[in-house]
Motif scaffolding. Sequence first.
Motif, mmCIF file in Angstrom:
data_model
loop_
_atom_site.group_PDB
_atom_site.id
_atom_site.type_symbol
_atom_site.label_atom_id
_atom_site.label_comp_id
_atom_site.label_asym_id
_atom_site.label_seq_id
_atom_site.Cartn_x
_atom_site.Cartn_y
_atom_site.Cartn_z
ATOM 1 N N ALA A 104 20.654 57.609 22.963
ATOM 2 C CA ALA A 104 20.956 58.402 24.024
ATOM 3 C C ALA A 104 19.871 58.418 25.160
ATOM 4 O O ALA A 104 20.218 58.588 26.171
ATOM 5 C CB ALA A 104 21.380 60.026 23.711
ATOM 6 N N ALA A 105 18.797 58.678 24.555
ATOM 7 C CA ALA A 105 17.396 58.670 25.431
ATOM 8 C C ALA A 105 17.206 57.429 26.245
ATOM 9 O O ALA A 105 16.697 57.693 27.216
ATOM 10 C CB ALA A 105 16.388 59.186 24.660
ATOM 11 N N GLU A 106 17.756 56.472 25.730
ATOM 12 C CA GLU A 106 17.346 55.061 26.183
ATOM 13 C C GLU A 106 18.467 54.699 27.341
ATOM 14 O O GLU A 106 17.942 53.890 28.296
ATOM 15 C CB GLU A 106 17.270 53.954 25.158
ATOM 16 N N PHE A 107 19.605 55.206 26.928
ATOM 17 C CA PHE A 107 20.873 54.319 27.834
ATOM 18 C C PHE A 107 21.738 55.544 28.607
ATOM 19 O O PHE A 107 22.605 55.234 29.254
ATOM 20 C CB PHE A 107 21.658 53.753 26.957
ATOM 21 N N THR A 108 21.178 56.719 28.575
ATOM 22 C CA THR A 108 22.009 57.810 29.416
ATOM 23 C C THR A 108 20.973 58.514 30.316
ATOM 24 O O THR A 108 19.956 58.591 30.218
ATOM 25 C CB THR A 108 22.690 58.674 28.395
ATOM 26 N N THR A 109 21.292 59.171 31.287
ATOM 27 C CA THR A 109 20.831 60.142 32.205
ATOM 28 C C THR A 109 21.500 61.647 31.818
ATOM 29 O O THR A 109 22.638 61.858 32.030
ATOM 30 C CB THR A 109 21.046 59.855 33.688
ATOM 31 N N GLY A 110 20.595 62.736 31.693
ATOM 32 C CA GLY A 110 20.831 63.905 31.489
ATOM 33 C C GLY A 110 21.379 64.603 32.582
ATOM 34 O O GLY A 110 20.514 64.248 33.816
ATOM 35 N N VAL A 111 22.016 65.564 32.677
ATOM 36 C CA VAL A 111 22.474 66.399 33.893
ATOM 37 C C VAL A 111 21.150 67.309 34.226
ATOM 38 O O VAL A 111 21.085 67.866 35.511
ATOM 39 C CB VAL A 111 23.750 67.433 33.642
ATOM 40 N N LYS A 112 20.371 67.257 33.320
ATOM 41 C CA LYS A 112 19.064 67.858 33.664
ATOM 42 C C LYS A 112 18.019 67.359 32.855
ATOM 43 O O LYS A 112 18.342 66.726 31.842
ATOM 44 C CB LYS A 112 18.908 69.737 33.042
ATOM 45 N N PRO A 113 16.753 67.486 33.512
ATOM 46 C CA PRO A 113 16.275 67.826 34.554
ATOM 47 C C PRO A 113 17.087 67.429 35.936
ATOM 48 O O PRO A 113 17.377 66.281 35.760
ATOM 49 C CB PRO A 113 14.768 67.742 34.485
ATOM 50 N N ALA A 135 28.460 59.279 18.102
ATOM 51 C CA ALA A 135 27.302 59.043 17.196
ATOM 52 C C ALA A 135 26.373 58.057 17.398
ATOM 53 O O ALA A 135 25.337 58.212 16.694
ATOM 54 C CB ALA A 135 28.253 58.625 15.914
ATOM 55 N N GLN A 136 26.473 57.247 18.254
ATOM 56 C CA GLN A 136 25.631 56.084 18.818
ATOM 57 C C GLN A 136 25.740 55.909 20.170
ATOM 58 O O GLN A 136 27.068 55.678 20.665
ATOM 59 C CB GLN A 136 25.762 55.185 17.789
ATOM 60 N N VAL A 137 24.665 55.600 20.832
ATOM 61 C CA VAL A 137 25.146 54.761 22.371
ATOM 62 C C VAL A 137 23.968 53.622 22.253
ATOM 63 O O VAL A 137 23.077 53.483 21.896
ATOM 64 C CB VAL A 137 24.216 55.931 23.386
ATOM 65 N N LYS A 138 24.789 52.533 22.707
ATOM 66 C CA LYS A 138 24.151 51.157 23.025
ATOM 67 C C LYS A 138 24.391 51.059 24.638
ATOM 68 O O LYS A 138 25.052 51.670 25.258
ATOM 69 C CB LYS A 138 24.885 50.155 22.166
ATOM 70 N N GLN A 139 23.535 49.819 24.982
ATOM 71 C CA GLN A 139 23.710 49.407 26.416
ATOM 72 C C GLN A 139 25.397 49.075 26.773
ATOM 73 O O GLN A 139 25.783 48.332 26.101
ATOM 74 C CB GLN A 139 22.976 48.236 26.583
ATOM 75 N N GLY A 140 25.591 50.161 27.658
ATOM 76 C CA GLY A 140 26.993 49.964 28.041
ATOM 77 C C GLY A 140 28.256 50.361 27.366
ATOM 78 O O GLY A 140 29.406 49.889 27.538
ATOM 79 N N ARG A 141 28.008 51.310 26.187
ATOM 80 C CA ARG A 141 29.046 51.636 25.407
ATOM 81 C C ARG A 141 28.559 52.874 24.638
ATOM 82 O O ARG A 141 27.132 53.165 24.336
ATOM 83 C CB ARG A 141 29.334 50.663 24.613
ATOM 84 N N VAL A 142 29.679 53.899 24.375
ATOM 85 C CA VAL A 142 29.355 54.800 23.316
ATOM 86 C C VAL A 142 30.343 54.757 22.184
ATOM 87 O O VAL A 142 31.335 53.991 22.299
ATOM 88 C CB VAL A 142 29.582 56.186 23.925
ATOM 89 N N VAL A 177 34.859 52.790 20.164
ATOM 90 C CA VAL A 177 34.133 52.182 21.082
ATOM 91 C C VAL A 177 34.649 52.533 22.622
ATOM 92 O O VAL A 177 35.928 52.420 22.799
ATOM 93 C CB VAL A 177 33.584 51.007 21.231
ATOM 94 N N ILE A 178 34.029 53.145 23.497
ATOM 95 C CA ILE A 178 34.261 53.293 24.886
ATOM 96 C C ILE A 178 33.377 52.707 25.756
ATOM 97 O O ILE A 178 32.244 52.851 25.726
ATOM 98 C CB ILE A 178 34.411 54.950 25.145
ATOM 99 N N GLU A 179 33.594 51.851 26.626
ATOM 100 C CA GLU A 179 32.830 50.884 27.418
ATOM 101 C C GLU A 179 32.603 51.687 28.617
ATOM 102 O O GLU A 179 33.331 52.238 29.336
ATOM 103 C CB GLU A 179 33.659 49.624 27.777
ATOM 104 N N LEU A 180 31.257 52.064 28.778
ATOM 105 C CA LEU A 180 30.705 52.675 30.220
ATOM 106 C C LEU A 180 29.612 52.002 30.534
ATOM 107 O O LEU A 180 28.600 51.558 29.978
ATOM 108 C CB LEU A 180 30.421 53.979 29.806
ATOM 109 N N ASP A 181 29.565 51.757 31.983
ATOM 110 C CA ASP A 181 28.535 51.484 32.602
ATOM 111 C C ASP A 181 27.640 52.101 33.000
ATOM 112 O O ASP A 181 26.405 51.856 33.184
ATOM 113 C CB ASP A 181 28.917 50.388 33.876
#
Length: 743
Positions: free
Chosen positions: A125-134, A235-242, A249-253
């Motif tokens: 999550a920390a590597e492949f996502t952006t939080g709504v905060k900050p 449970a896990q986030v990878k590049q381009g998918r959760v 799996v859900i593919e997300l850019d």
Amino acid sequence: MQQDPTPASKHLILIGGGHAHAIALLMMAMNKPAGVRITLISNLVQTPYSGMLPGLIAGHYSFDQVHIDLGRFCRYAGIDFIEDTVTGIDPLNRTVQCLNHPDFSYDLLSIDTGSTPDLSTIPGAAEFTTGVKPVKPLLAYWDALQNRVLQGDDQQDIHIGTVGGGASAVEVMLAMQYKLHKLLSKEQRRTSHLHFHIICGPQQILTGHNNRVKKRYLNVLKQRNIALHTGFRVAQVKQGRVISDTGEVIELDEIIWATSASGAQWPARAGLECADNGCIRVNDYLQSLSHPEIFATGDIADMVNHPRPKAGVFAVRQGAPLLRNLLAALAGQPLIRFRPQQQFLSLISTGDRYAVASRGPFSFAGFWVWRWKDRIDQKFMQRFSDLTQLPDQIPGAQLKIENPDMRCGGCGAKVGHSILNRVLKQLPPPPNDIEIGLNRPDDAAVIEVPPGKLLVQSVDSFRQLVSDDYLFGQIAANHALGDIFAMGAIPHSAQAIVCLPYASDEIVEQRLRHLLLGASKVFTECGIGLIGGHTSEGAELTLGFTINGLAERQQLLTKQGLQPGDRLIITKPLGTGTLFASDMRSQAQGRWISQALQHMLHSNYRASKILTAAGAHACTDITGFGLLGHLHEMLDGSSLGARLWLEKLPVMEGALACLRAGLFSSLHPQNRKFSPFLDNLDEFSGDTLTELLFDPQTAGGLLAAVSSDQADAVVAELQAAGYPEACAIGSIRPEGNGSVTLM
């Protein structure tokens, strides 16, 4: 605002610019307690109002409309503002640690730093996502995402999704969809390649809201073709998918993380009693359960007796009771219990100018609800933006302090010996050889001047122009060093002249420590140190330095020495005079001042070395007399003239807006007396850039004359050395008798 005549004996520090602190500070400005120094520490000079953030993302508001300008407001309210990130506190010694400042001592502390989605519990999550905060990194990500979509191929599908089904996730996703569709439609491009997703955990969207609200939003999501994934536990986030806990799996850019929030780690590390999510546990007085001298509010706080959702409406309501109890604690009076409301009005937008309202079991929606929400939000923000003149001193909590009129003058006004000794022991030793100085305290410093060297001396001192003592120490040191660098000399040593406002010993010691540590940071970078000085008490803070430098006779630069054809090179942008004159009137945007401070903190040390090595013919530093005044000094007594290319002048952000508004430094009218040396001023009357010529600078850049065949190379070297706005702004002509022609 008039300065509090009562010497400060207590220090109240507020960490974070959250909604509750903003309300408390606004009210405190109208009824400021006497004898209390108030400091706000925030890593943001402009803090976002969460209620309008989706409107900013959707394009309904500008950045300034949805941000409270903490820097500007604190100047208006007479509150010290420190732009920095808090890294820890020491409750035993009552100190606050920051990333870029020495420690701050406090008597009373309040924390309102908000919370952020917890990215640590889900791998990736920390590597492949952006939080709504900050919010600041979210907005930077949003700008980049819009650019990627606009520059991308409409034939390439893009999947954008949020993890989390709360109000913030739903509002952000709808706002992003609205804005992206609007941007593409404006360019007559298709939008069908954009796909939007909201991923919920085991629960439905908008938990905590009634079924009517949920049903309305389910209809909106269906109408907008936003896919809703319920019962999906990431449970896990990878590049381009959760990936779910069942392997689905859900593919997300693009992935925005908007799950349950957590507090910072440093309160728990400091020993404060915190919940499992890192939020500080507080009682009905908004006091820490473990440390009664520490208060906490907003999303960072958990009221143990009255748990409530993490929502801005609760934080705003906590501002007034927080202030009452802070003032009571400062005055030694009983605290007052606070019980938050159980039901509240919720207004949630849908991206376009439509919103849904709810309170308890009731719900209603429409475009009129959005207009209603807009009026509420705008009215809230106007409380901070529409600043008016404060009334004269309004008595607050009365503290018995020695009458400043009875303080001694003369040598009796010096800072105490024990305070001075404790501060001096914390300063770095001077790196060069000093015969007698702080290493061997005596009545005076003794310096041995090496054979064949010239001693170059200068002195500068001025009133405090920024409430951050540590930054002011750096600015004053840079300003004093400017004359030495302009002469092409190497700084050798410095002595300080300090006048501190009357206050308790603890506050005086902290202020002196911050001032001298700030100055020593600059001096150490230049290879020199403090070798002595003088301290005193007075009505206001002033700081100055006597700087000693050494130079080879053949390398000495002076103001004279201009040659026909020389290019005039400037190392820093202009505008500090008008910006800080505006800041004194609470009219400058906080980010303008923050950026101006960065220019003022930038030393001319490397620039001086580059100009000296390039064989500059003449040099000066641009300070109080402004660009034109100092250029006139270079031309004075010669038959030469100069051309100035107005459009080439580097300008600090906001400076021209301040000049256009007529917000001039008090020295500006005097500097205008140099205007007769402009031989074609009438041609440029009404051009704001001409006023910039008279603007006095603090810790300004160098103005140097370099032969035309070397000018481009010198500018390139300066830019590569960290002076990105260095440029040629004019040339020297063989005739003119000291006049300047604008071009």
